[in-house]
Every structure is written in C-alpha cells, then in structure tokens.
Design a protein around this motif. Structure first.
Motif, PDB file in Angstrom:
ATOM      1  N   ALA A  85      52.939 -38.409  24.537  1.00  8.99           N
ATOM      2  CA  ALA A  85      51.649 -38.921  24.075  1.00  8.99           C
ATOM      3  C   ALA A  85      51.414 -40.360  24.544  1.00  8.99           C
ATOM      4  N   ARG A  86      52.475 -41.142  24.653  1.00 13.38           N
ATOM      5  CA  ARG A  86      52.335 -42.538  25.064  1.00 13.38           C
ATOM      6  C   ARG A  86      51.789 -42.623  26.489  1.00 13.38           C
ATOM      7  N   TYR A  87      52.342 -41.818  27.390  1.00 22.00           N
ATOM      8  CA  TYR A  87      51.876 -41.856  28.773  1.00 22.00           C
ATOM      9  C   TYR A  87      50.461 -41.291  28.895  1.00 22.00           C
ATOM     10  N   ALA A  88      50.138 -40.281  28.081  1.00 20.41           N
ATOM     11  CA  ALA A  88      48.779 -39.728  28.078  1.00 20.41           C
ATOM     12  C   ALA A  88      47.774 -40.780  27.617  1.00 20.41           C
ATOM     13  N   TYR A  89      48.171 -41.574  26.627  1.00 18.01           N
ATOM     14  CA  TYR A  89      47.315 -42.662  26.120  1.00 18.01           C
ATOM     15  C   TYR A  89      47.040 -43.688  27.220  1.00 18.01           C
ATOM     16  N   THR A  91      47.238 -43.151  30.412  1.00 23.47           N
ATOM     17  CA  THR A  91      46.465 -42.491  31.464  1.00 23.47           C
ATOM     18  C   THR A  91      44.977 -42.527  31.160  1.00 23.47           C
ATOM     19  N   VAL A  92      44.626 -42.381  29.885  1.00 19.85           N
ATOM     20  CA  VAL A  92      43.218 -42.450  29.486  1.00 19.85           C
ATOM     21  C   VAL A  92      42.644 -43.831  29.784  1.00 19.85           C
ATOM     22  N   LEU A  93      43.400 -44.894  29.464  1.00 20.53           N
ATOM     23  CA  LEU A  93      42.934 -46.255  29.739  1.00 20.53           C
ATOM     24  C   LEU A  93      42.787 -46.501  31.236  1.00 20.53           C
ATOM     25  N   PHE A  94      43.783 -46.037  32.002  1.00 20.09           N
ATOM     26  CA  PHE A  94      43.734 -46.244  33.450  1.00 20.09           C
ATOM     27  C   PHE A  94      42.647 -45.388  34.102  1.00 20.09           C
ATOM     28  N   GLY A  95      42.419 -44.197  33.576  1.00 22.96           N
ATOM     29  CA  GLY A  95      41.483 -43.279  34.197  1.00 22.96           C
ATOM     30  C   GLY A  95      40.034 -43.487  33.824  1.00 22.96           C
ATOM     31  N   PHE A  96      39.756 -44.420  32.901  1.00 29.79           N
ATOM     32  CA  PHE A  96      38.375 -44.621  32.462  1.00 29.79           C
ATOM     33  C   PHE A  96      37.438 -44.995  33.615  1.00 29.79           C
ATOM     34  N   PRO A  97      37.837 -45.874  34.560  1.00 31.63           N
ATOM     35  CA  PRO A  97      36.945 -46.159  35.702  1.00 31.63           C
ATOM     36  C   PRO A  97      36.607 -44.916  36.516  1.00 31.63           C
ATOM     37  N   PHE A  98      37.566 -43.984  36.632  1.00 32.09           N
ATOM     38  CA  PHE A  98      37.297 -42.757  37.379  1.00 32.09           C
ATOM     39  C   PHE A  98      36.288 -41.877  36.634  1.00 32.09           C
ATOM     40  N   VAL A  99      36.340 -41.909  35.302  1.00 30.93           N
ATOM     41  CA  VAL A  99      35.361 -41.154  34.509  1.00 30.93           C
ATOM     42  C   VAL A  99      33.962 -41.704  34.750  1.00 30.93           C
ATOM     43  N   LEU A 100      33.841 -43.038  34.773  1.00 32.73           N
ATOM     44  CA  LEU A 100      32.536 -43.656  35.046  1.00 32.73           C
ATOM     45  C   LEU A 100      32.060 -43.313  36.456  1.00 32.73           C
ATOM     46  N   LEU A 101      32.978 -43.345  37.419  1.00 35.06           N
ATOM     47  CA  LEU A 101      32.616 -43.014  38.802  1.00 35.06           C
ATOM     48  C   LEU A 101      32.149 -41.565  38.906  1.00 35.06           C
ATOM     49  N   LEU A 102      32.840 -40.661  38.218  1.00 37.85           N
ATOM     50  CA  LEU A 102      32.445 -39.251  38.228  1.00 37.85           C
ATOM     51  C   LEU A 102      31.068 -39.069  37.604  1.00 37.85           C
ATOM     52  N   GLY A 103      30.806 -39.832  36.515  1.00 34.51           N
ATOM     53  CA  GLY A 103      29.503 -39.743  35.869  1.00 34.51           C
ATOM     54  C   GLY A 103      28.376 -40.225  36.766  1.00 34.51           C
TER      55      GLY A 103
END
Length: 206
Positions: A85-89, A91-103
């Motif tokens: 769960a720690r690494y998944a947490y 990953t969410v913080l690191f991946g947020f820019p990619f979510v914005l880019l996808l949007g």
C-alpha cells in the motif's frame, strides 16, 4: 509560478532517481520524515480551511500542499518497486501529472482538466490592505479563472492563525480608488469607485 516550479523540480528529481536506480536508505528515511511532517501540516491546513481559518500568510497553505506532494514524488523515485500500500500511495502522488495530461488529451475531459490544472498549479495574486494591527482586507485574483478579485476580511487569531471571512464586498469588476476608514473600534467603512459609480459598505470587525 512557484507551485509549478517546485513540483516540476521534484518530479524531475524522482525520474532521475529512478533512472539512476539510486539506493540510499538514509535519504529515503529522511525524505519520509519530511513527507510525514508536510502531510501533518497539510491535514491541519485542510481542517482550518473547512472552518474558515488558516495559518498566517496568504500562500502558506499552498506551500504546505505543494511540498507535501513534491516530497511524495521524490519518495517514489527513491523507493524500490513493490506491491504494498505504501508504494501504491507514492505511485498515486507521482502519477498525478500523467492523469492531468491524459485528461487534456481526452476531448470530453479537456475543459474540466484545464480548470483543475489551473486551480491546482497556478499561483493566485494576493494583496492585503491593512486596517489595524489585527485586521486587513485581502484581495485575491486567480488569473484567467476569475478576472474580478475576491475580497475577504483577514483577522489575526491565536498567534499563528488567522480567520478569513470571504466576499465581504462583491464588486462587479476590479475595484479602483479603494479607501477604508475605521469607525470606532468595531467597524470599518470601505469605499470604492468614482463619482456616481462610488459604492461603500460598513463591515463589523470581530
């Protein structure tokens, strides 16, 4: 764009750590401590904002939120890949820019993502007009999201905190010729505009 600059530096640092496969238990532990400290202050800021309070300073909350997210990105770069769960947490913080880019790429989500991106990453322009030692009128302009500034009353509270009362005046456009005159000890008269367009109101001070 202080927020965007800090997050960009942290994001690039995380990518660099992943590419170089940096293994430093000391740096990892230290960054975790820093991240948890900013997480604590971010939660406090969120609770204060819900109740109409904040730490002293116009951009203090944004700084805590930015450093919390940025330190999480760096942690992702320093951490070993895993399924816990720690690494998944992280990953969410690191991946947020990619979510914005996808949007931004997907047409139905483009406008919503653009508004969210500007809200989260653009720094608002603040200006404070002092009334006395404990009160000030604050104007906040959010760039292209809102041409007309929002005006709030800021009151010093409890040494480190301040109470923020939003929309004490609601002008239709940017205020010009702003004047304030304290009336007694518990109110202030606010005037703005010229001639027939001049408006005024009286605000109670608490």
């Amino acid at each position: 764009m202080v927020t965007l600059t800090i997050l960009t530096i942290c994001f690039l640092t995380a990518i660099s750590c992943k590419i170089k496969k940096i293994k430093s238990p000391v740096a990892l532990a230290l960054t975790w401590y820093i991240h948890l400290i900013f997480l604590f202050f971010s939660v406090i800021c969120l609770l204060l904002m819900i109740n109409g309070y904040g730490f002293k300073g116009a951009q203090t909350e944004r700084v805590f939120f930015t450093l919390y997210a940025g330190s999480g990105m760096v942690l992702y770069g320093l951490s070993k890949p895993g399924t816990d769960a720690r690494y998944a947490y992280l990953t969410v913080l690191f991946g947020f820019p990619f979510v914005l880019l996808l949007g931004l790429i997907i047409p139905p989500l483009r406008i919503l993502t653009l508004v969210a991106t500007l809200t989260l990453l653009s720094d608002s322009d603040f200006h404070r007009y002092a009334i006395d030692d404990d009160h000030a009128l604050q104007s906040k302009t959010s760039g292209i999201l809102s041409v007309t500034p929002t005006y709030s009353m800021v009151t010093d509270k409890y040494w480190l905190f301040e109470e923020i009362t939003p929309d004490v005046i609601k002008p239709q456009r940017a205020v010009s010729n702003l004047r304030m005159k304290k009336k007694g000890t518990d109110s202030v008269q606010i005037q703005w505009g010229y001639g027939k367009m001049r408006k005024d109101t009286v605000i109670l001070l608490f």
